[in-house]
Design a protein around this motif. Structure first.
Motif, PDB file in Angstrom:
ATOM      1  N   ASP A  79      -8.059  -3.743  -1.410  1.00 29.42           N
ATOM      2  CA  ASP A  79      -7.924  -4.411  -0.112  1.00 29.42           C
ATOM      3  C   ASP A  79      -9.071  -3.969   0.797  1.00 29.42           C
ATOM      4  O   ASP A  79      -9.266  -2.769   1.006  1.00 29.42           O
ATOM      5  CB  ASP A  79      -6.570  -4.027   0.518  1.00 29.42           C
ATOM      6  CG  ASP A  79      -6.303  -4.783   1.811  1.00 29.42           C
ATOM      7  OD1 ASP A  79      -7.254  -5.345   2.411  1.00 29.42           O
ATOM      8  OD2 ASP A  79      -5.134  -4.787   2.246  1.00 29.42           O
ATOM      9  N   ASN A 100      -6.593   0.618   3.291  1.00 30.15           N
ATOM     10  CA  ASN A 100      -5.446   1.448   3.688  1.00 30.15           C
ATOM     11  C   ASN A 100      -5.027   2.445   2.619  1.00 30.15           C
ATOM     12  O   ASN A 100      -4.588   3.554   2.941  1.00 30.15           O
ATOM     13  CB  ASN A 100      -4.244   0.568   4.051  1.00 30.15           C
ATOM     14  CG  ASN A 100      -4.510  -0.287   5.277  1.00 30.15           C
ATOM     15  OD1 ASN A 100      -5.393   0.025   6.072  1.00 30.15           O
ATOM     16  ND2 ASN A 100      -3.773  -1.371   5.416  1.00 30.15           N
ATOM     17  N   THR A 121       0.826  -1.199   0.000  1.00 34.80           N
ATOM     18  CA  THR A 121       0.000   0.000   0.000  1.00 34.80           C
ATOM     19  C   THR A 121       0.866   1.257   0.000  1.00 34.80           C
ATOM     20  O   THR A 121       0.606   2.209  -0.746  1.00 34.80           O
ATOM     21  CB  THR A 121      -0.929  -0.022   1.225  1.00 34.80           C
ATOM     22  OG1 THR A 121      -1.745  -1.196   1.144  1.00 34.80           O
ATOM     23  CG2 THR A 121      -1.803   1.207   1.273  1.00 34.80           C
ATOM     24  N   ASP A 170      -3.915  -1.835  -5.785  1.00 36.87           N
ATOM     25  CA  ASP A 170      -3.316  -2.258  -4.514  1.00 36.87           C
ATOM     26  C   ASP A 170      -4.037  -3.505  -4.006  1.00 36.87           C
ATOM     27  O   ASP A 170      -5.226  -3.460  -3.720  1.00 36.87           O
ATOM     28  CB  ASP A 170      -3.438  -1.116  -3.488  1.00 36.87           C
ATOM     29  CG  ASP A 170      -2.764  -1.457  -2.172  1.00 36.87           C
ATOM     30  OD1 ASP A 170      -1.780  -2.222  -2.178  1.00 36.87           O
ATOM     31  OD2 ASP A 170      -3.217  -0.944  -1.121  1.00 36.87           O
TER      32      ASP A 170
HETATM   33 MG   LIG Z   1      -1.914  -2.976   2.082  1.00 40.34          MG
END
Ligand SMILES: [Mg+2]
Ligand SMILES: Nc1ncnc2c1ncn2[C@@H]1O[C@H](COP(=O)(O)OP(=O)(O)O)[C@@H](O)[C@H]1O
Length: 307
Positions: free
Chosen positions: A70, A74, A47, A155
């Protein structure tokens, strides 16, 4: 370094004022480069690497999109994008929302957008199973918007489930962040195996093009050994500018910022800026390439600061 900005960043108070732009623009790729940032290990810097490279490329004048795949969200947090009670990539994957309607602008950057995740995304691994073309949902969603961007970064969560498979099927390039620690290469073979299967079955164009070393500590033998090992196995893919372990990098997300705005002159920000520039140089249309990566190598002094 040519990182003069139009405004001065207030450091660490959570507010971003004005727009950051480098004096010297970064090279624009001929077509959209779509990167999946994956490593099934958690906490290796996926991330952090995604948001900071994306931010740096945007400061270099390129149009960039981050897709937060995700469920922890994050990347959305680090980019300061609301993501708890908003629709995001989950609704797109499930077919309920159009991707254009969930794209959000990231404050403080000339052209940086984010498709956030939300907690429903945790259900995606299960709910995707019964869907038609379940591995290709993200790829299909990206068709419509990818021409609007120079770079798209996806991500991934810390697993090799259907979300990561969707990301690998949708991308042209795979970026693997490797944390310079003792077990760094353990588990890499599993990721490479998945990469091989996706390449064979779903996405022949996928290319493991980029490896970034994260949380590097030049004072330790271990970090240097890991770097040498990765360089030996992936001489072409490895970006020879390691990201140092640096406290400002880890502080930035709690202010909903990337380190590129939180502390642009800190060693971590400078390293990510140089990595982004190298990625952009590598992606230049072929007739423009005249880049010597040694020119931007960072020399680390013993105390970990950049010389
Ligand atoms: Mg991450
Ligand atoms: N270069 C760095 N220096 C210090 N801390 C870092 C650095 N890169 C990442 N971190 C911290 O390590 C943790 C894991 O990083 P993260 O990017 O969230 O990994 P992943 O996405 O792979 O789970 C986070 O707390 C992050 O702030």
């Amino acid at each position: 370094m040519d990182d003069s900005r139009e405004t001065n960043a207030p450091r660490g108070d959570g507010k971003v004022v004005g727009v950051r732009r480098l004096k010297e623009a970064m090279a624009k790729p001929a077509t959209t480069r779509i990167f999946t940032v994956a490593n099934q290990k958690g906490g290796v810097g996926k991330t952090t690497t995604t948001v900071n490279i994306a931010a740096a490329l945007s400061m270099g004048g390129l149009r960039v999109l981050v897709i937060d795949l995700d469920p922890q969200g994050n990347a959305s947090t680090a980019l300061g994008v609301p993501h708890r009670d908003t629709e995001g990539i989950y609704e797109v994957l499930m077919g309920g929302s159009n991707i254009t309607s969930v794209i959000q602008k990231v404050a403080g950057f000339p052209a940086l957008d984010c498709v956030p995740s939300n907690s429903s995304l945790a259900n995606a691994e299960v709910n995707l199973v019964s869907m038609v073309a379940r591995e290709l949902r993200l790829k299909e969603a990206l068709v419509e918007i990818s021409p609007n961007y120079d770079y798209i970064f996806i991500d991934c969560p810390p697993s090799l489930g259907l979300l990561t498979i969707n990301a690998l099927a949708a991308a042209r390039e795979l970026l693997i962040p490797i944390q310079t620690e003792y077990y760094a290469l353990e588990g890499l073979s599993q990721l490479l195996e998945t990469y091989g299967v996706v390449k064979k079955r779903l996405n022949a164009n996928l290319d493991l093009s980029t490896i970034v070393l994260t949380m590097f500590d030049g004072r330790t033998r271990l970090s240097n050994d890991v770097a040498a090992n990765v360089r030996a196995h992936f001489p072409k893919e490895l970006i020879d500018i390691p990201i140092p372990r640096a406290v400002r990098v880890s502080e930035a997300p709690s202010y909903n910022q990337t380190v590129m705005t939180y502390d642009p002159l800190s060693p971590g920000a400078i390293a990510y800026m140089q990595v982004a520039r190298e990625i952009a140089e590598r992606g230049k249309p072929k007739d423009e390439v005249n880049f010597d990566s040694n020119v931007v190598n960072i020399n680390y002094k013993r105390d970990g600061e950049i010389a």
